[in-house]
Design a protein around this motif. Sequence first.
Motif, PDB file in Angstrom:
ATOM      1  N   GLU A  84      28.348  34.286  48.732  1.00 25.74           N
ATOM      2  CA  GLU A  84      28.741  33.727  47.449  1.00 25.74           C
ATOM      3  C   GLU A  84      30.050  34.360  46.993  1.00 25.74           C
ATOM      4  O   GLU A  84      30.303  35.542  47.255  1.00 25.74           O
ATOM      5  CB  GLU A  84      27.653  33.985  46.391  1.00 25.74           C
ATOM      6  CG  GLU A  84      26.306  33.342  46.713  1.00 25.74           C
ATOM      7  CD  GLU A  84      26.357  31.826  46.643  1.00 25.74           C
ATOM      8  OE1 GLU A  84      27.269  31.308  45.968  1.00 25.74           O
ATOM      9  OE2 GLU A  84      25.502  31.166  47.260  1.00 25.74           O
ATOM     10  N   PRO A  85      30.918  33.596  46.305  1.00 26.89           N
ATOM     11  CA  PRO A  85      32.170  34.185  45.809  1.00 26.89           C
ATOM     12  C   PRO A  85      31.908  35.234  44.749  1.00 26.89           C
ATOM     13  O   PRO A  85      30.980  35.095  43.940  1.00 26.89           O
ATOM     14  CB  PRO A  85      32.923  32.972  45.232  1.00 26.89           C
ATOM     15  CG  PRO A  85      31.860  31.973  44.925  1.00 26.89           C
ATOM     16  CD  PRO A  85      30.786  32.169  45.971  1.00 26.89           C
ATOM     17  N   VAL A  86      32.690  36.302  44.751  1.00 25.36           N
ATOM     18  CA  VAL A  86      32.531  37.387  43.795  1.00 25.36           C
ATOM     19  C   VAL A  86      33.855  37.598  43.069  1.00 25.36           C
ATOM     20  O   VAL A  86      34.900  37.774  43.699  1.00 25.36           O
ATOM     21  CB  VAL A  86      32.101  38.691  44.499  1.00 25.36           C
ATOM     22  CG1 VAL A  86      31.997  39.830  43.491  1.00 25.36           C
ATOM     23  CG2 VAL A  86      30.772  38.497  45.224  1.00 25.36           C
ATOM     24  N   ASP A  87      33.780  37.572  41.729  1.00 26.05           N
ATOM     25  CA  ASP A  87      34.957  37.846  40.903  1.00 26.05           C
ATOM     26  C   ASP A  87      35.047  39.349  40.713  1.00 26.05           C
ATOM     27  O   ASP A  87      34.408  39.921  39.834  1.00 26.05           O
ATOM     28  CB  ASP A  87      34.836  37.129  39.548  1.00 26.05           C
ATOM     29  CG  ASP A  87      36.133  37.215  38.752  1.00 26.05           C
ATOM     30  OD1 ASP A  87      36.943  38.111  39.021  1.00 26.05           O
ATOM     31  OD2 ASP A  87      36.309  36.385  37.838  1.00 26.05           O
ATOM     32  N   ALA A 139      35.708  44.817  35.048  1.00 21.67           N
ATOM     33  CA  ALA A 139      35.792  44.857  33.587  1.00 21.67           C
ATOM     34  C   ALA A 139      34.404  45.048  32.971  1.00 21.67           C
ATOM     35  O   ALA A 139      34.238  45.802  31.996  1.00 21.67           O
ATOM     36  CB  ALA A 139      36.423  43.565  33.074  1.00 21.67           C
ATOM     37  N   ALA A 140      33.389  44.395  33.526  1.00 23.18           N
ATOM     38  CA  ALA A 140      32.028  44.552  33.000  1.00 23.18           C
ATOM     39  C   ALA A 140      31.531  45.975  33.193  1.00 23.18           C
ATOM     40  O   ALA A 140      30.861  46.540  32.322  1.00 23.18           O
ATOM     41  CB  ALA A 140      31.096  43.554  33.689  1.00 23.18           C
ATOM     42  N   ALA A 141      31.856  46.577  34.349  1.00 21.23           N
ATOM     43  CA  ALA A 141      31.433  47.949  34.606  1.00 21.23           C
ATOM     44  C   ALA A 141      32.091  48.914  33.626  1.00 21.23           C
ATOM     45  O   ALA A 141      31.462  49.864  33.140  1.00 21.23           O
ATOM     46  CB  ALA A 141      31.760  48.337  36.039  1.00 21.23           C
ATOM     47  N   ARG A 197      31.658  52.370  28.613  1.00 20.95           N
ATOM     48  CA  ARG A 197      32.063  52.699  27.233  1.00 20.95           C
ATOM     49  C   ARG A 197      30.855  52.693  26.295  1.00 20.95           C
ATOM     50  O   ARG A 197      30.747  53.522  25.392  1.00 20.95           O
ATOM     51  CB  ARG A 197      33.123  51.701  26.756  1.00 20.95           C
ATOM     52  CG  ARG A 197      34.508  51.941  27.353  1.00 20.95           C
ATOM     53  CD  ARG A 197      35.574  51.189  26.565  1.00 20.95           C
ATOM     54  NE  ARG A 197      35.382  49.746  26.660  1.00 20.95           N
ATOM     55  CZ  ARG A 197      35.943  48.978  27.587  1.00 20.95           C
ATOM     56  NH1 ARG A 197      36.719  49.529  28.506  1.00 20.95           N
ATOM     57  NH2 ARG A 197      35.729  47.676  27.604  1.00 20.95           N
ATOM     58  N   ILE A 198      29.938  51.740  26.525  1.00 24.23           N
ATOM     59  CA  ILE A 198      28.747  51.663  25.683  1.00 24.23           C
ATOM     60  C   ILE A 198      27.809  52.834  25.950  1.00 24.23           C
ATOM     61  O   ILE A 198      27.209  53.409  25.025  1.00 24.23           O
ATOM     62  CB  ILE A 198      28.009  50.321  25.915  1.00 24.23           C
ATOM     63  CG1 ILE A 198      28.895  49.163  25.446  1.00 24.23           C
ATOM     64  CG2 ILE A 198      26.668  50.292  25.203  1.00 24.23           C
ATOM     65  CD1 ILE A 198      28.333  47.792  25.800  1.00 24.23           C
TER      66      ILE A 198
END
Length: 288
Positions: free
Chosen positions: A31-34, A40-42, A47-48
């Motif tokens: 499957e394609p992976v962005d 950015a999500a990591a 940060r949270i």
Amino acid sequence: MISAPDLSAQELSALLHFYADAGVEWLLEDEPVDRIAAFAAAQAERRIAQPQRQAEQSPQAAGSTRQSTSRTAPAPRPAASTGTAVVPDAEAAAAARQAAEGAATLEELKGVLQAFTGCNLKNGARSTVFASGNATSGVMVIGSLPSAEDDRDGTPFSGRQGQLLDKMLAAIGLSRDNTLLTNAVPWRPPGNRTPSPAEIDICRPFIERQIVLAQPKLLLLLGNFAARFFMGEDGTIFSLRGEWREVVIGGNSLPALASFHPQDLLTAPANKPLAWRDLLLFRQRLPI
């Protein structure tokens, strides 16, 4: 960035061969992976989570956390199964010996080798590269490891190195029709790496049984690995070549001569005069 349409057929073929030599098996994921979005999500998650980690590291929180952990620590989860049974090296070597000794002919040994699953090298190889040529010739030429071409074709000494070997044999009156060609190890290691001691122990019974069944009168060992494999020494091909040695296989002593592998000569043509001396020495003892 260069894409496939930008390459000529010759350039694309060379690139694919390079990938195969490097051990690459899949060029695309299912499957394609962005990757940018995943990165950015990591970062956002870190940060949270950072203020929470700082609070947990305070002296008051540390004490309560230890108490809570001691009361509610979950049982360790069992390791996930990979679906592949892992056989200990000693057991695999013993299984290899038993399987090899059970073969009464070279054809049976080939079938046993193709069915054997106890060596990691086989998992990464395309082919089981068995012997080819004349098993009754009395002359056995043993290389070190299958090359990428050997692995692709399933035949020892394929490609450019095979073409050079044909010329070397022809120079002393031999050919593939009156010799038996094989390799010390039947499976190409990923990236052409040297097999581990455990992998060597697993492969040894098969090549030794192959020699016992073929009953050669002379052995020509080509390359560092093959020379060390049978002579039990740690020297380089420069110190092991050019001198007849006796190697014991299956309780029988056989005369063996080590020389350069054709691939060595393609890489360093300056060694061809030394290889020619070895071939002349080998020719002196050829059966008439």
